[in-house]
Design a protein around this motif. Structure first.
Motif, PDB file in Angstrom:
ATOM      1  N   ARG A  35       0.738  -1.137  -0.028  1.00  0.00           N
ATOM      2  CA  ARG A  35       0.107  -0.047  -0.282  1.00  0.00           C
ATOM      3  C   ARG A  35       0.800   1.189  -0.071  1.00  0.00           C
ATOM      4  O   ARG A  35       0.655   2.215  -0.770  1.00  0.00           O
ATOM      5  CB  ARG A  35      -0.823   0.095   1.145  1.00  0.00           C
ATOM      6  N   GLN A  36       1.770   1.372   1.018  1.00  0.00           N
ATOM      7  CA  GLN A  36       2.749   2.764   1.014  1.00  0.00           C
ATOM      8  C   GLN A  36       3.325   2.800  -0.319  1.00  0.00           C
ATOM      9  O   GLN A  36       3.482   3.964  -0.752  1.00  0.00           O
ATOM     10  CB  GLN A  36       3.578   2.447   2.203  1.00  0.00           C
ATOM     11  N   VAL A  37       4.090   1.752  -0.970  1.00  0.00           N
ATOM     12  CA  VAL A  37       4.899   1.717  -2.250  1.00  0.00           C
ATOM     13  C   VAL A  37       3.824   2.198  -3.341  1.00  0.00           C
ATOM     14  O   VAL A  37       4.380   3.227  -3.964  1.00  0.00           O
ATOM     15  CB  VAL A  37       5.588   0.286  -2.377  1.00  0.00           C
ATOM     16  N   ALA A  38       2.767   1.637  -3.500  1.00  0.00           N
ATOM     17  CA  ALA A  38       1.838   2.155  -4.378  1.00  0.00           C
ATOM     18  C   ALA A  38       1.370   3.705  -4.276  1.00  0.00           C
ATOM     19  O   ALA A  38       1.402   4.319  -5.288  1.00  0.00           O
ATOM     20  CB  ALA A  38       0.411   1.191  -4.364  1.00  0.00           C
ATOM     21  N   LEU A  39       1.227   3.925  -3.006  1.00  0.00           N
ATOM     22  CA  LEU A  39       0.937   5.416  -2.781  1.00  0.00           C
ATOM     23  C   LEU A  39       2.123   6.229  -3.328  1.00  0.00           C
ATOM     24  O   LEU A  39       2.004   7.476  -3.715  1.00  0.00           O
ATOM     25  CB  LEU A  39       0.586   5.650  -1.427  1.00  0.00           C
ATOM     26  N   TRP A  40       3.248   5.681  -3.029  1.00  0.00           N
ATOM     27  CA  TRP A  40       4.405   6.475  -3.230  1.00  0.00           C
ATOM     28  C   TRP A  40       4.508   6.673  -4.787  1.00  0.00           C
ATOM     29  O   TRP A  40       4.798   7.764  -5.323  1.00  0.00           O
ATOM     30  CB  TRP A  40       5.824   5.843  -2.741  1.00  0.00           C
ATOM     31  N   CYS A  41       4.451   5.784  -5.410  1.00  0.00           N
ATOM     32  CA  CYS A  41       4.333   5.687  -6.753  1.00  0.00           C
ATOM     33  C   CYS A  41       3.177   6.398  -7.441  1.00  0.00           C
ATOM     34  O   CYS A  41       3.521   7.164  -8.454  1.00  0.00           O
ATOM     35  CB  CYS A  41       4.264   4.169  -7.573  1.00  0.00           C
ATOM     36  N   ARG A  70      21.783  -6.216   3.258  1.00  0.00           N
ATOM     37  CA  ARG A  70      22.601  -6.535   4.366  1.00  0.00           C
ATOM     38  C   ARG A  70      22.215  -6.417   5.505  1.00  0.00           C
ATOM     39  O   ARG A  70      22.784  -6.619   6.657  1.00  0.00           O
ATOM     40  CB  ARG A  70      23.753  -5.976   3.964  1.00  0.00           C
ATOM     41  N   GLY A  71      21.031  -5.475   5.815  1.00  0.00           N
ATOM     42  CA  GLY A  71      20.580  -4.869   7.290  1.00  0.00           C
ATOM     43  C   GLY A  71      21.245  -3.959   7.870  1.00  0.00           C
ATOM     44  O   GLY A  71      21.337  -3.676   8.953  1.00  0.00           O
ATOM     45  N   ASP A  72      22.094  -3.236   6.975  1.00  0.00           N
ATOM     46  CA  ASP A  72      22.807  -2.096   7.542  1.00  0.00           C
ATOM     47  C   ASP A  72      22.010  -0.830   7.744  1.00  0.00           C
ATOM     48  O   ASP A  72      22.293  -0.065   8.676  1.00  0.00           O
ATOM     49  CB  ASP A  72      23.977  -1.437   6.480  1.00  0.00           C
ATOM     50  N   SER A  73      20.891  -1.036   6.982  1.00  0.00           N
ATOM     51  CA  SER A  73      19.764  -0.006   7.477  1.00  0.00           C
ATOM     52  C   SER A  73      18.466  -0.880   7.553  1.00  0.00           C
ATOM     53  O   SER A  73      18.478  -1.995   7.422  1.00  0.00           O
ATOM     54  CB  SER A  73      19.536   0.979   6.191  1.00  0.00           C
ATOM     55  N   LYS A  74      17.201   0.045   7.851  1.00  0.00           N
ATOM     56  CA  LYS A  74      16.052  -0.587   7.855  1.00  0.00           C
ATOM     57  C   LYS A  74      15.798  -1.129   6.740  1.00  0.00           C
ATOM     58  O   LYS A  74      15.984  -0.618   5.558  1.00  0.00           O
ATOM     59  CB  LYS A  74      15.051   0.464   8.434  1.00  0.00           C
ATOM     60  N   PHE A  75      14.665  -2.232   6.658  1.00  0.00           N
ATOM     61  CA  PHE A  75      14.318  -2.871   5.287  1.00  0.00           C
ATOM     62  C   PHE A  75      13.483  -1.496   4.591  1.00  0.00           C
ATOM     63  O   PHE A  75      13.684  -1.468   3.260  1.00  0.00           O
ATOM     64  CB  PHE A  75      13.452  -4.052   5.466  1.00  0.00           C
ATOM     65  N   SER A  76      13.009  -0.674   5.209  1.00  0.00           N
ATOM     66  CA  SER A  76      12.119   0.143   4.304  1.00  0.00           C
ATOM     67  C   SER A  76      12.749   1.196   3.903  1.00  0.00           C
ATOM     68  O   SER A  76      12.595   1.686   2.801  1.00  0.00           O
ATOM     69  CB  SER A  76      11.054   0.784   5.452  1.00  0.00           C
ATOM     70  N   THR A  77      14.220   1.198   4.502  1.00  0.00           N
ATOM     71  CA  THR A  77      15.086   2.389   3.845  1.00  0.00           C
ATOM     72  C   THR A  77      15.611   1.755   2.594  1.00  0.00           C
ATOM     73  O   THR A  77      15.866   2.270   1.445  1.00  0.00           O
ATOM     74  CB  THR A  77      16.267   2.884   4.585  1.00  0.00           C
ATOM     75  N   TRP A  78      16.014   0.440   2.687  1.00  0.00           N
ATOM     76  CA  TRP A  78      16.670  -0.288   1.344  1.00  0.00           C
ATOM     77  C   TRP A  78      15.528  -0.405   0.450  1.00  0.00           C
ATOM     78  O   TRP A  78      15.709   0.038  -0.754  1.00  0.00           O
ATOM     79  CB  TRP A  78      16.930  -1.596   2.214  1.00  0.00           C
ATOM     80  N   LEU A  79      14.299  -0.688   0.771  1.00  0.00           N
ATOM     81  CA  LEU A  79      13.288  -0.705  -0.084  1.00  0.00           C
ATOM     82  C   LEU A  79      12.974   0.544  -1.024  1.00  0.00           C
ATOM     83  O   LEU A  79      12.840   0.487  -2.026  1.00  0.00           O
ATOM     84  CB  LEU A  79      11.903  -1.096   0.563  1.00  0.00           C
ATOM     85  N   TYR A  80      13.158   1.768  -0.351  1.00  0.00           N
ATOM     86  CA  TYR A  80      12.605   2.987  -1.079  1.00  0.00           C
ATOM     87  C   TYR A  80      13.918   3.537  -1.862  1.00  0.00           C
ATOM     88  O   TYR A  80      13.969   4.554  -2.562  1.00  0.00           O
ATOM     89  CB  TYR A  80      12.065   3.989  -0.184  1.00  0.00           C
ATOM     90  N   SER A  81      15.150   2.937  -1.594  1.00  0.00           N
ATOM     91  CA  SER A  81      16.234   3.498  -2.178  1.00  0.00           C
ATOM     92  C   SER A  81      16.264   2.423  -3.592  1.00  0.00           C
ATOM     93  O   SER A  81      16.872   2.834  -4.566  1.00  0.00           O
ATOM     94  CB  SER A  81      17.503   3.304  -1.549  1.00  0.00           C
TER      95      SER A  81
END
Length: 81
Positions: A35-41, A70-81
């Motif tokens: 849902r959040q990714v779809a709204l961002w898009c 790798r888990g160096d950041s939150k998954f959501s940070t990785w997802l949106y990058s």
């Protein structure tokens, strides 16, 4: 105990790779973030159909490159990058 964190889901996915449980864990990640990714898009494109296509592409890439998380950041940070 609350729902598992994204990082826990990724770790469990890696441990279960190739099993039916792995598919279930990927689905859980998808459900948590779709849902959040779809709204961002939608905010980026301004068009629902283009946003739906873009969100689908995002998740295809997530599933393809999940091993690079790798888990160096939150998954959501990785997802949106």
């Amino acid at each position: 105990m609350g729902p598992p964190s994204d990082e826990d889901l990724v770790a469990r996915y890696r441990a279960a790779a190739g099993s039916p449980e792995a598919d279930s864990l990927l689905n859980e990640l998808f459900q948590k973030h779709h849902r959040q990714v779809a709204l961002w898009c939608l905010r980026l494109t301004g068009d629902r159909e283009s946003a739906a296509d873009m969100a689908q592409e995002v998740f295809i890439k997530v599933f393809r490159y999940l091993d690079s998380y790798r888990g160096d950041s939150k998954f959501s940070t990785w997802l949106y990058s």
